[in-house]
Design a protein around this motif. Structure first.
Motif, mmCIF file in Angstrom:
data_model
loop_
_atom_site.group_PDB
_atom_site.id
_atom_site.type_symbol
_atom_site.label_atom_id
_atom_site.label_comp_id
_atom_site.label_asym_id
_atom_site.label_seq_id
_atom_site.Cartn_x
_atom_site.Cartn_y
_atom_site.Cartn_z
ATOM 1 N N ARG B 88 0.821 -1.211 0.000
ATOM 2 C CA ARG B 88 0.000 0.000 0.000
ATOM 3 C C ARG B 88 0.855 1.261 0.000
ATOM 4 N NH1 ARG B 88 -5.109 -2.077 -1.082
ATOM 5 N NH2 ARG B 88 -6.050 -0.167 -0.274
ATOM 6 N N ASN B 90 1.175 3.587 -2.016
ATOM 7 C CA ASN B 90 0.591 4.810 -2.569
ATOM 8 C C ASN B 90 -0.086 5.643 -1.496
ATOM 9 O OD1 ASN B 90 1.419 4.410 -5.190
ATOM 10 N ND2 ASN B 90 -0.357 3.126 -5.672
ATOM 11 N N SER B 91 -0.211 5.082 -0.298
ATOM 12 C CA SER B 91 -0.864 5.823 0.787
ATOM 13 C C SER B 91 0.045 5.828 2.007
ATOM 14 C CB SER B 91 -2.195 5.140 1.137
ATOM 15 O OG SER B 91 -2.629 5.520 2.431
ATOM 16 N N GLU B 94 -1.900 4.103 4.964
ATOM 17 C CA GLU B 94 -2.092 2.652 4.819
ATOM 18 C C GLU B 94 -0.766 1.910 4.895
ATOM 19 O OE1 GLU B 94 -4.372 1.979 1.265
ATOM 20 O OE2 GLU B 94 -6.247 2.655 2.196
#
Lengths: 222, 217
Positions: B88, B90-91, B94
């Protein structure tokens, strides 16, 4: 935006790990004490932040985190400024980041299990529980630590820092427990590994480390 | 990983740390070569393997000129290179939550399970010794404490890091495989959501394939 919150004490090794990263990136933070003696780490409020009832816990707006190495990575990613070093190696490409990850794991899986029992037996248990040092545990740990330090000496003969030519998160992770180890009667062990000793002194000279050290005791009465 | 040369994993598949990496390789559909390292013969402490890993552990991993060790570091590299969503990244929020539960797996679940499997399998089967039941009991208590935390977490989320599966979940699979095969498997009965979560992961094609390799190793 408001300062991030770190729950725990500046003297705690794993809290110090997080504070060190905050100091490296120059982020503002608030340290919120957790009263262990009063059992505050087991209250629902704290367990909501750290499900294992440990410190540190961390809050940044709506995000709540636990586990010091995970918190540290988050801080280094989110709060890194163009001027501050790329401690995770993530801008260097997959290979550089991988080497940082490798030596970060080595600290957790090899170095920490060898060095931490010495710190627990010589400082933490006597101070927190009035317990006597178990010399057998200390001796066994020192034997393990010698092997680990021997391997580190070899590594540092080929590489300026653990993960490569640049100082990284991997090196930084060694600070908390090594700092307290140097306050035990066994500090002179590092003198047998000159490259390790030089690497340690280089780490201790960092401004961020000096600021965090200022709140960590080196003399203990027990 | 396209038409590049196959990556290599050094170690026996039955090692949970090796299996962890294999699960990640299977998840991203990478081609790989598993090079056996014979632990009982001490091959992991021989010069060839030490040259790869310094600490003589398994797994070691090779991708071209890059040599890595430590299974969770290798796993991250494999997943990133395979553009997997299991980290995850990209976050910020997260990925940090995945990291937190992966650390929790390492320091709580894996540590307790390693001690239990060492006493229950390695000592009697490979070292000609007898199981130290005191150690097993102490670590069963630690395991139950961790399972209790997981049970609570899994009442609120489908997986550990949120409603998405991640490396934090899959990292448990190799040890869970041994737990399910052991006399201690019934410990999961008191944690129904944990049991469902484990069963669900064991059903994934990548995990099934690796469990077969583990059992054949």
């Amino acid at each position: 935006s408001s300062p991030v919150k770190v729950f725990g004490h500046a003297t705690s090794t794993n809290v110090a790990r997080v504070l060190l990263c905050l100091e490296e990136v120059g982020a503002e933070y608030e340290l919120v004490p957790v009263d262990f003696l009063a059992g505050e780490h087991n209250t629902p409020e704290h367990v909501q932040r750290n499900p294992f009832g440990k410190i540190p816990a961390f809050q940044d707006g709506d995000l709540v985190l636990f586990e010091s190495r995970a918190i540290a990575r988050y801080i280094l990613r989110k709060y890194r400024t163009p001027g501050s070093p790329d401690l995770l190696g993530e801008n260097g490409g997959a290979e550089e980041a991988a080497m940082v990850d490798v030596w970060t794991e080595v600290e957790a899986q090899q170095y920490h299990p060898a060095i931490s029992p010495v710190v627990f037996e010589c400082i933490i248990f006597p101070v927190m529980r009035g317990a006597k040092t178990d010399q057998k545990v200390v001796d066994e740990s020192l034997e393990r630590l010698r092997l680990v330090l021997g391997t580190y000496e070899e590594r540092l003969s080929k590489s300026r820092y653990l993960a490569g030519d640049s100082f990284s998160f991997a090196d930084l992770n060694h600070f908390p427990f090594t700092f307290y180890f140097m306050a035990t009667p066994y500090a002179a062990l590092l003198d047998e590994y000159p490259r390790v000793k030089a690497w340690w002194e280089d780490l201790m000279a960092r401004p961020s480390v000096k600021r965090v050290c200022a709140n960590m005791p080196t003399k203990f009465c027990f | 990983m396209g038409t590049e040369a196959k990556v290599k994993v050094f170690g026996p598949a039955r090692s949970t740390c090796v299996a962890r990496v294999l699960v990640c390789l299977e998840e991203v559909g990478a081609e790989y070569e598993l090079v056996h390292v014979h632990l009982p013969a001490g091959e992991h402490k021989g010069p060839a393997h030490l040259a790869r890993t310094l600490f003589g552990q398994v797994p070691a991993f090779q991708d071209g000129d890059l040599i890595l060790f430590e299974s969770r570091a290798i796993s991250r590299y494999v997943l990133r290179k395979g553009a997997s969503d299991l980290l995850r990244e990209n976050s910020l929020a997260e990925s940090a939550t995945v990291d937190a539960w992966l650390e929790a797996e390492s320091h709580n679940f894996d540590r307790a399970m390693s001690a239990i499997t060492f006493q229950c399998f390695v000592v009697p089967m490979f070292m000609g010794g007898t199981t130290d039941h005191k150690i097993v009991e102490e670590n069963m208590e630690k395991l139950k404490a961790a399972l209790g935390v997981y049970e609570e977490r899994l009442t609120r989320f489908k997986y550990l890091a949120g409603d998405f599966i991640s490396l934090a979940d899959l990292s448990h699979c190799p040890m869970a495989h041994y737990l399910l095969a052991s006399p201690c498997a019934s410990v999961l009965d008191a944690y129904p959501r944990v049991k469902d979560w484990v069963d669900g992961m064991m059903d994934r094609p990548s995990v099934k394939k690796v469990m077969e390799l583990m059992d054949a190793s």
